[in-house]
Enzyme design. Structure first.
Site, PDB file in Angstrom:
ATOM      1  N   LYS A 118       0.906  -1.563  -0.275  1.00 37.16           N
ATOM      2  CA  LYS A 118      -0.242   0.130  -0.045  1.00 37.16           C
ATOM      3  C   LYS A 118       0.533   1.683   0.367  1.00 37.16           C
ATOM      4  O   LYS A 118       0.658   2.211  -1.165  1.00 37.16           O
ATOM      5  CB  LYS A 118      -0.751   0.412   1.574  1.00 37.16           C
TER       6      LYS A 118
ATOM      7  N   ARG B   6      -9.768   0.685   9.482  1.00 36.48           N
ATOM      8  CA  ARG B   6      -8.434  -0.920   9.778  1.00 36.48           C
ATOM      9  C   ARG B   6     -10.164  -1.407  10.631  1.00 36.48           C
ATOM     10  O   ARG B   6      -9.398  -2.432  11.201  1.00 36.48           O
ATOM     11  CB  ARG B   6      -7.418  -0.313  10.526  1.00 36.48           C
TER      12      ARG B   6
ATOM     13  N   ARG C  68      11.872  -5.868   4.204  1.00 37.86           N
ATOM     14  CA  ARG C  68      11.353  -4.466   4.016  1.00 37.86           C
ATOM     15  C   ARG C  68      11.917  -3.145   4.828  1.00 37.86           C
ATOM     16  O   ARG C  68      12.433  -4.205   5.864  1.00 37.86           O
ATOM     17  CB  ARG C  68       9.703  -3.824   4.458  1.00 37.86           C
TER      18      ARG C  68
ATOM     19  N   ARG D  61      11.539  -1.774  10.513  1.00 39.29           N
ATOM     20  CA  ARG D  61      10.338  -1.648  11.731  1.00 39.29           C
ATOM     21  C   ARG D  61      10.967  -2.815  12.972  1.00 39.29           C
ATOM     22  O   ARG D  61      10.895  -3.944  12.747  1.00 39.29           O
ATOM     23  CB  ARG D  61       9.024  -1.575  11.107  1.00 39.29           C
TER      24      ARG D  61
ATOM     25  N   ARG E  24       0.169  -9.798  13.209  1.00 43.76           N
ATOM     26  CA  ARG E  24      -0.742  -8.563  12.409  1.00 43.76           C
ATOM     27  C   ARG E  24      -1.398  -8.817  11.050  1.00 43.76           C
ATOM     28  O   ARG E  24      -2.510  -8.265  11.147  1.00 43.76           O
ATOM     29  CB  ARG E  24       0.445  -7.693  11.954  1.00 43.76           C
TER      30      ARG E  24
HETATM   31  P1  ADP Z   1       1.883  -1.929   7.851  1.00 47.81           P
HETATM   32  O1  ADP Z   1       2.233  -0.733   6.294  1.00 47.81           O
HETATM   33  O2  ADP Z   1       2.227  -3.174   7.811  1.00 47.81           O
HETATM   34  O3  ADP Z   1       0.727  -2.206   7.091  1.00 47.81           O
HETATM   35  P2  ADP Z   1       0.803   0.314   9.163  1.00 47.81           P
HETATM   36  O4  ADP Z   1       2.078   1.408   9.075  1.00 47.81           O
HETATM   37  O5  ADP Z   1      -0.527   1.391   8.888  1.00 47.81           O
HETATM   38  O6  ADP Z   1       1.581  -0.913   9.041  1.00 47.81           O
HETATM   39  O7  ADP Z   1       0.833   0.917  10.927  1.00 47.81           O
HETATM   40  C1  ADP Z   1       1.413   0.205  11.539  1.00 47.81           C
HETATM   41  C2  ADP Z   1       0.448  -0.201  13.601  1.00 47.81           C
HETATM   42  O8  ADP Z   1       0.606   1.176  13.890  1.00 47.81           O
HETATM   43  C3  ADP Z   1      -0.799  -0.913  13.173  1.00 47.81           C
HETATM   44  O9  ADP Z   1       0.413  -2.146  13.527  1.00 47.81           O
HETATM   45  C4  ADP Z   1      -1.001  -0.599  14.272  1.00 47.81           C
HETATM   46  O10 ADP Z   1      -0.268  -0.684  15.659  1.00 47.81           O
HETATM   47  C5  ADP Z   1      -0.959   0.625  14.406  1.00 47.81           C
HETATM   48  N1  ADP Z   1      -2.008   1.266  13.322  1.00 47.81           N
HETATM   49  C6  ADP Z   1      -2.010   2.047  11.723  1.00 47.81           C
HETATM   50  N2  ADP Z   1      -3.179   3.085  11.419  1.00 47.81           N
HETATM   51  C7  ADP Z   1      -4.195   2.189  12.612  1.00 47.81           C
HETATM   52  C8  ADP Z   1      -5.266   2.578  12.196  1.00 47.81           C
HETATM   53  N3  ADP Z   1      -6.351   2.748  12.310  1.00 47.81           N
HETATM   54  N4  ADP Z   1      -5.749   2.131  13.818  1.00 47.81           N
HETATM   55  C9  ADP Z   1      -5.411   1.192  14.480  1.00 47.81           C
HETATM   56  N5  ADP Z   1      -4.252   1.181  14.702  1.00 47.81           N
HETATM   57  C10 ADP Z   1      -3.692   1.958  13.573  1.00 47.81           C
HETATM   58  P1  ADP Z   2       2.058  -2.108   3.329  1.00 47.03           P
HETATM   59  O1  ADP Z   2       1.915  -0.444   2.765  1.00 47.03           O
HETATM   60  O2  ADP Z   2       0.886  -2.737   2.574  1.00 47.03           O
HETATM   61  O3  ADP Z   2       2.117  -2.618   4.312  1.00 47.03           O
HETATM   62  P2  ADP Z   2       4.738  -1.277   1.565  1.00 47.03           P
HETATM   63  O4  ADP Z   2       4.148  -0.637   0.576  1.00 47.03           O
HETATM   64  O5  ADP Z   2       5.624  -1.441   2.996  1.00 47.03           O
HETATM   65  O6  ADP Z   2       3.472  -2.712   2.235  1.00 47.03           O
HETATM   66  O7  ADP Z   2       5.445  -2.717   0.943  1.00 47.03           O
HETATM   67  C1  ADP Z   2       5.990  -4.022   2.098  1.00 47.03           C
HETATM   68  C2  ADP Z   2       6.982  -4.469   1.247  1.00 47.03           C
HETATM   69  O8  ADP Z   2       6.872  -5.696   0.349  1.00 47.03           O
HETATM   70  C3  ADP Z   2       8.190  -3.084   1.151  1.00 47.03           C
HETATM   71  O9  ADP Z   2       9.610  -4.322   1.599  1.00 47.03           O
HETATM   72  C4  ADP Z   2       7.873  -2.845  -0.286  1.00 47.03           C
HETATM   73  O10 ADP Z   2       9.551  -2.739  -1.035  1.00 47.03           O
HETATM   74  C5  ADP Z   2       7.697  -4.971  -1.069  1.00 47.03           C
HETATM   75  N1  ADP Z   2       7.081  -4.856  -1.690  1.00 47.03           N
HETATM   76  C6  ADP Z   2       5.675  -3.450  -2.280  1.00 47.03           C
HETATM   77  N2  ADP Z   2       5.183  -4.416  -2.940  1.00 47.03           N
HETATM   78  C7  ADP Z   2       6.137  -5.548  -4.155  1.00 47.03           C
HETATM   79  C8  ADP Z   2       5.398  -6.190  -5.503  1.00 47.03           C
HETATM   80  N3  ADP Z   2       5.069  -5.946  -5.812  1.00 47.03           N
HETATM   81  N4  ADP Z   2       6.219  -7.289  -5.056  1.00 47.03           N
HETATM   82  C9  ADP Z   2       7.613  -7.326  -4.455  1.00 47.03           C
HETATM   83  N5  ADP Z   2       7.894  -6.816  -3.189  1.00 47.03           N
HETATM   84  C10 ADP Z   2       6.884  -5.703  -3.199  1.00 47.03           C
END
Ligand code: ADP
Ligand code: ADP
Length: 217
Positions: free
Chosen positions: A13, A88, A127, A160, A171
């Site tokens: 995302k 979420r 990542r 992270r 998660r």
């Molecule tokens: P990812 O991109 O890997 O899905 P995020 O960076 O969006 O993770 O979120 C990291 C952490 O921040 C989540 O595991 C949660 O603890 C918190 N968080 C982020 N957005 C929300 C939300 N909308 N509601 C509750 N917790 C959130």
């Molecule tokens: P989210 O915001 O949904 O948690 P990220 O954009 O942080 O996801 O992506 C998670 C990990 O996967 C990062 O290390 C990113 O570089 C990698 N990634 C994202 N899109 C792809 C893809 N299409 N193929 C392989 N790796 C990807």
């Protein structure tokens, strides 16, 4: 253009959001990034959120809804936005609908980025994030720049805490139990575009682009 991104942690995302927002001149709103910033500066919100984030649980709805209300006051979002990581939970989505109603606007499209759990583990274990510019990389699929070659200054790359496998599995459970129900919530409003998240960064982006072109033609 008012967009919402839904998908499991690590689906891509944040990666895709950066490109969508740049190409369409809309503002990305990542609740994870805002929360991590607040943890770093040890604000009241950050102190309250830290334990939840480290253990891979969701931060309580009240804190998140308040944070979104504050953030959306900024004029930067007037031209459109892409929400990455919010809503979420169903209560967050309901509170957001009420807020948008008050602002006399609505969501145009919900992008559901689908990636199976096995792939998520591999994506998140590789990542890496830049502390300075928040860009997202992957050690194999999208390697971070050498700090001296970074086009935006000095990249400061880190992994992270919550990307270790055990926390990622938790998660994913949280996603399936608390966030997935949003798909039906938004399907009933006819807002969902399904995007297959498997493939290269460019392939996934092309799928998103064709959905946006279809919606905003
Ligand atoms: P990812 O991109 O890997 O899905 P995020 O960076 O969006 O993770 O979120 C990291 C952490 O921040 C989540 O595991 C949660 O603890 C918190 N968080 C982020 N957005 C929300 C939300 N909308 N509601 C509750 N917790 C959130
Ligand atoms: P989210 O915001 O949904 O948690 P990220 O954009 O942080 O996801 O992506 C998670 C990990 O996967 C990062 O290390 C990113 O570089 C990698 N990634 C994202 N899109 C792809 C893809 N299409 N193929 C392989 N790796 C990807």
């Amino acid at each position: 253009m008012k967009l919402v991104f839904i998908g499991p942690p690590g689906a891509g995302k944040g990666t895709q959001a950066e490109r969508i927002c740049a190409d369409n001149s809309i503002k990305q709103l990542s609740t994870g990034d805002i929360l991590r910033h607040n943890v770093k500066i040890e604000s009241k919100l950050g102190v309250g959120a830290k334990e939840y984030m480290t253990s891979g649980r969701l931060v309580p709805d009240e804190l998140i809804i308040e944070m979104i209300k504050e953030e959306l006051k900024s004029l930067e979002y007037a031209n459109g936005f892409l929400l990455d990581g919010f809503p979420r939970t169903i209560p967050q989505a309901q509170a957001f609908d009420e807020l948008l109603k008050k602002l006399n606007t609505k969501i145009d499209l919900v992008l559901l980025l689908d990636v199976p759990d096995e792939e998520i583990i591999s994506r998140l274990s590789g990542r890496r994030i830049c502390r300075t510019c928040n860009r997202v990389f992957h050690i194999s699929f999208n390697p971070p720049p050498d700090p001296k070659d970074c086009d935006r200054g000095i990249c400061d790359i880190y992994q992270r805490d919550d990307d270790k496998e055990e926390t990622v599995r938790h998660r994913l459970d949280v996603y399936h139990n608390q966030t997935k129900p949003l798909v039906d919530y938004y399907k009933s409003q006819n807002l969902v575009a399904y995007i297959d998240g498997i493939g290269s960064l460019d392939e996934v982006y092309d799928r998103i682009k064709s959905n946006l072109q279809h919606k905003f033609k």
